[in-house]
Design an enzyme around this catalytic site. Structure first.
Site, PDB file in Angstrom:
ATOM      1  N   TYR A  10      16.934  -4.131  12.138  1.00  0.00           N
ATOM      2  CA  TYR A  10      16.512  -4.106  10.728  1.00  0.00           C
ATOM      3  C   TYR A  10      17.565  -4.780   9.841  1.00  0.00           C
ATOM      4  O   TYR A  10      17.242  -5.619   8.990  1.00  0.00           O
ATOM      5  CB  TYR A  10      16.294  -2.660  10.294  1.00  0.00           C
ATOM      6  CG  TYR A  10      15.988  -2.475   8.825  1.00  0.00           C
ATOM      7  CD1 TYR A  10      14.705  -2.691   8.333  1.00  0.00           C
ATOM      8  CD2 TYR A  10      16.983  -2.084   7.933  1.00  0.00           C
ATOM      9  CE1 TYR A  10      14.408  -2.516   6.981  1.00  0.00           C
ATOM     10  CE2 TYR A  10      16.703  -1.916   6.586  1.00  0.00           C
ATOM     11  CZ  TYR A  10      15.421  -2.132   6.116  1.00  0.00           C
ATOM     12  OH  TYR A  10      15.142  -1.957   4.771  1.00  0.00           O
ATOM     13  N   SER A  35       0.799  -1.228   0.000  1.00  0.00           N
ATOM     14  CA  SER A  35       0.000   0.000   0.000  1.00  0.00           C
ATOM     15  C   SER A  35       0.829   1.274   0.000  1.00  0.00           C
ATOM     16  O   SER A  35       0.291   2.354  -0.245  1.00  0.00           O
ATOM     17  CB  SER A  35      -0.939   0.018   1.218  1.00  0.00           C
ATOM     18  OG  SER A  35      -0.189   0.089   2.420  1.00  0.00           O
ATOM     19  N   LYS A  67      17.211  -8.107   7.398  1.00  0.00           N
ATOM     20  CA  LYS A  67      17.437  -8.064   5.953  1.00  0.00           C
ATOM     21  C   LYS A  67      18.544  -9.020   5.524  1.00  0.00           C
ATOM     22  O   LYS A  67      18.455  -9.631   4.454  1.00  0.00           O
ATOM     23  CB  LYS A  67      17.754  -6.627   5.531  1.00  0.00           C
ATOM     24  CG  LYS A  67      16.557  -5.687   5.662  1.00  0.00           C
ATOM     25  CD  LYS A  67      15.449  -6.142   4.740  1.00  0.00           C
ATOM     26  CE  LYS A  67      14.118  -5.505   4.993  1.00  0.00           C
ATOM     27  NZ  LYS A  67      13.063  -5.914   4.055  1.00  0.00           N
ATOM     28  N   VAL A 124       1.530 -10.020   7.960  1.00  0.00           N
ATOM     29  CA  VAL A 124       2.389 -11.117   7.505  1.00  0.00           C
ATOM     30  C   VAL A 124       3.110 -11.826   8.650  1.00  0.00           C
ATOM     31  O   VAL A 124       3.667 -12.913   8.439  1.00  0.00           O
ATOM     32  CB  VAL A 124       3.430 -10.635   6.469  1.00  0.00           C
ATOM     33  CG1 VAL A 124       2.744 -10.134   5.212  1.00  0.00           C
ATOM     34  CG2 VAL A 124       4.364  -9.591   7.058  1.00  0.00           C
TER      35      VAL A 124
END
Length: 257
Positions: A154, A16, A158, A62
């Site tokens: 983060y 989105s 990743k 998710v």
């Protein structure tokens, strides 16, 4: 010129806003059915409306196995197949190590890394039935290649996505499913624009191409991984950063003249 993917179905998680919105719009332009997935249905529906009648929105978290299962079921119910999964959903709240809580760490890992695993697992049965199943992960240069203060959780998530990708690519290769990742550098998104022109100019100055990337730059790389032309490419990454990771020091950019 890529062969047409018209009529195939893609699920875009985190679709989105930002890079996800760019991916969803680009795949829509390429003629795919697009399920735009977001935690907020109204935001997903807005992007689907931008794409057109062959797109629709769906609300799912998710980090929830049930949410991912419902997402895959919705794509099958509405379009009859899942041919491409763009596992793009991700969050990046900043927290320095001394201040980071266990809850902060878990929140990022649950969305970015566990969310990738759950989305892939939920779509596996449908992807195996596809004539050309594709999984495209949105990772980052932060973690796998670079670091940035406040983003240790983060960066770990990743980098973890790429470890997941490599083994998943081996396991899924017998089914003709490819698994690859796009690693964006600094990309100009809606959120970045709110920070201000001065920050954008400073960031662009660190990039050899002297500009920040666009969401379309990332979307085009994702579309390549989803294409017929990439059917022998799996377990690989594409860095899309305008050369950001190349200079060995700020002086290297000054020496460009």
């Amino acid at each position: 010129m890529l062969k047409s993917l018209q009529g195939r179905t893609v699920i875009v998680t985190g679709g989105s806003k930002g890079i996800g919105r760019g991916i969803a719009r680009r795949f829509g332009e390429a003629g795919l059915n697009v399920l735009v997935v977001s935690r907020k249905l109204d935001e997903a529906n807005l992007v689907a409306a931008e794409i057109g009648p062959h797109a629709s929105g769906f609300a799912a978290d998710v980090s929830s196995a049930d949410g991912c299962a419902a997402m895959a079921a919705a794509a099958l119910d509405r379009y009859g197949s899942v041919d491409v999964l763009c596992a793009n959903a991700g969050i990046f709240p900043a927290a320095k190590l001394a201040d980071m809580t266990e809850a902060d760490f878990d929140l990022v890992m649950n969305t970015n890394l566990k969310g990738t695993f759950l989305a892939v697992q939920a779509c596996l049965a449908a992807l195996k039935r596809s004539p050309a199943g594709r999984i495209v992960i949105t990772s980052s240069i932060t973690g796998p290649i670079t670091g940035y203060p406040g983003w240790s959780h983060y960066g770990a998530s990743k980098a973890g996505q790429l470890g997941f990708m490599r083994t998943a690519a081996i396991e899924l290769a017998p089914y003709g499913i490819t698994v690859n990742a796009v690693l964006p550098g600094n990309i100009l998104t809606e959120g970045m624009e709110l920070i201000g022109e001065e920050y954008i100019a400073q960031t662009a100055a660190c990039v050899p191409m002297k500009r920040m990337g666009s969401v379309e730059d990332i979307a085009n790389a994702a579309l390549y991984f989803a294409s017929e032309e990439a059917n022998y490419v799996t377990g690989q990454t594409i860095v899309v950063d305008g050369g950001q990771i190349l200079p060995e020091s700020p002086g290297a950019l000054d020496a460009m003249g």
